[in-house]
Design an enzyme around this catalytic site. Structure first.
Site, short mmCIF file in Angstrom:
data_model
loop_
_atom_site.label_atom_id
_atom_site.label_comp_id
_atom_site.label_asym_id
_atom_site.label_seq_id
_atom_site.Cartn_x
_atom_site.Cartn_y
_atom_site.Cartn_z
N ARG A 122 22.00 9.96 -19.63
CA ARG A 122 21.44 10.84 -18.60
C ARG A 122 20.32 11.63 -19.26
O ARG A 122 20.55 12.39 -20.19
CB ARG A 122 22.51 11.79 -18.07
CG ARG A 122 22.05 12.73 -16.97
CD ARG A 122 23.25 13.50 -16.42
NE ARG A 122 22.93 14.35 -15.29
CZ ARG A 122 22.52 15.62 -15.40
NH1 ARG A 122 22.38 16.17 -16.59
NH2 ARG A 122 22.27 16.32 -14.31
N LYS B 152 23.61 21.17 -15.60
CA LYS B 152 22.96 20.54 -14.45
C LYS B 152 22.05 21.59 -13.84
O LYS B 152 22.49 22.71 -13.60
CB LYS B 152 24.05 20.13 -13.45
CG LYS B 152 23.65 19.12 -12.42
CD LYS B 152 24.91 18.70 -11.63
CE LYS B 152 24.58 18.12 -10.29
NZ LYS B 152 23.93 16.83 -10.36
N SER C 249 27.78 10.37 -7.37
CA SER C 249 28.22 11.76 -7.41
C SER C 249 28.57 12.23 -6.00
O SER C 249 27.79 11.99 -5.08
CB SER C 249 27.10 12.67 -7.93
OG SER C 249 26.75 12.32 -9.23
N1 TZP Z 1 27.27 16.34 -12.45
C1 TZP Z 1 28.09 17.24 -11.93
S1 TZP Z 1 28.44 18.48 -13.02
C2 TZP Z 1 27.48 17.78 -14.23
C3 TZP Z 1 26.92 16.60 -13.75
C4 TZP Z 1 26.02 15.72 -14.47
C5 TZP Z 1 27.29 18.37 -15.57
C6 TZP Z 1 28.50 18.24 -16.43
O1 TZP Z 1 28.27 18.77 -17.70
P1 TZP Z 1 29.31 19.68 -18.46
O2 TZP Z 1 28.58 20.15 -19.68
O3 TZP Z 1 30.49 18.81 -18.83
O4 TZP Z 1 29.69 20.82 -17.54
#
Ligand code: TZP
Ligand code: MG
Length: 208
Positions: free
Chosen positions: A38, A135, A106
């Site tokens: 990502r 995010k 998602s």
């Molecule tokens: N999609 C929903 S929350 C997120 C993504 C890509 C971020 C998750 O990252 P982290 O650091 O595990 O909270």
């Protein structure tokens, strides 16, 4: 798709200057089943370069490799699948392009989860469960109540994501999740392999 429990996503802002491939190799050696590339800021060419290297790594270990957003890159490196969001190419169109590769979507509410399932998604992401700084286009946390709903209503695999840490993962599993996905708690850890091993232990206990 192959059964999975622990899913790690790259997040180079958390890698503490460590090499992308080294970081993800540690995660794999700790037991991660899926790696997702990502990268929201690099050029397509940079993303392709990283995807090639991660494809090589994941192939060596027999780990599933997913590319976020870039369907063309996923095809170019023969990734196992793609992960798309609610604003990306719709599932039906993505399916025409990727054929039988894995498609993950998602979701933030039950309607989206049901739509993804009906449309033939291979798995869905459920989150963000908790607040997360990983995010930028953050929606409000969906909380573990959404995990419970999905666990009750959805039959395709789902993976909980967003702000999951060692200290709160129990709440997520209690709500019915059996698969979890993280960025910062894994790739930002000092001991990446150790953290993954701990999560694997917690997840396997839950399965007993
Ligand atoms: N999609 C929903 S929350 C997120 C993504 C890509 C971020 C998750 O990252 P982290 O650091 O595990 O909270
Ligand atoms: Mg996207």
């Amino acid at each position: 798709m192959k059964e999975f429990k622990l899913y790690a996503i790259t997040g180079e802002e958390f890698h503490q200057g460590r090499d992308l491939i080294e970081v993800m190799e540690q995660a794999i050696r700790g037991g991660v089943d899926i790696i997702q590339l990502r990268d929201k800021s690099s050029s397509k060419r940079e993303v392709l370069k990283k995807a090639k290297a991660l494809r090589e790594l994941t192939r060596k270990y027999g780990v599933t490799f997913i590319v976020n957003d870039h369907i063309d890159v996923a095809l170019a490196v023969d990734a196992d699948g793609i992960h798309i969001g609610q604003d990306d190419l719709p599932l039906a169109e993505a399916r025409k392009i990727v054929g039988d590769k894995i498609i993950g979507i998602s979701t933030h509410k039950l309607e989206e989860a049901l739509e993804a399932e009906a449309g033939g998604a291979d798995y869905i992401g459920v989150g963000p469960i908790f607040h997360t700084n990983s995010k930028v286009d953050v929606v409000d946390p969906v909380t573990t109540a959404y995990v419970k709903q999905v666990a009750d209503e959805i039959t395709i695999p789902f993976v909980a994501i967003g702000g999951i840490k060692l200290h709160n993962v129990d709440q997520v599993l209690q709500a019915g999740a059996t698969r979890i996905c993280m960025i910062s708690e894994i790739v930002g850890a000092d001991d990446i392999k150790g953290v993954c091993e701990t999560f694997i232990k917690i997840l396997s206990k839950k399965g007993e």
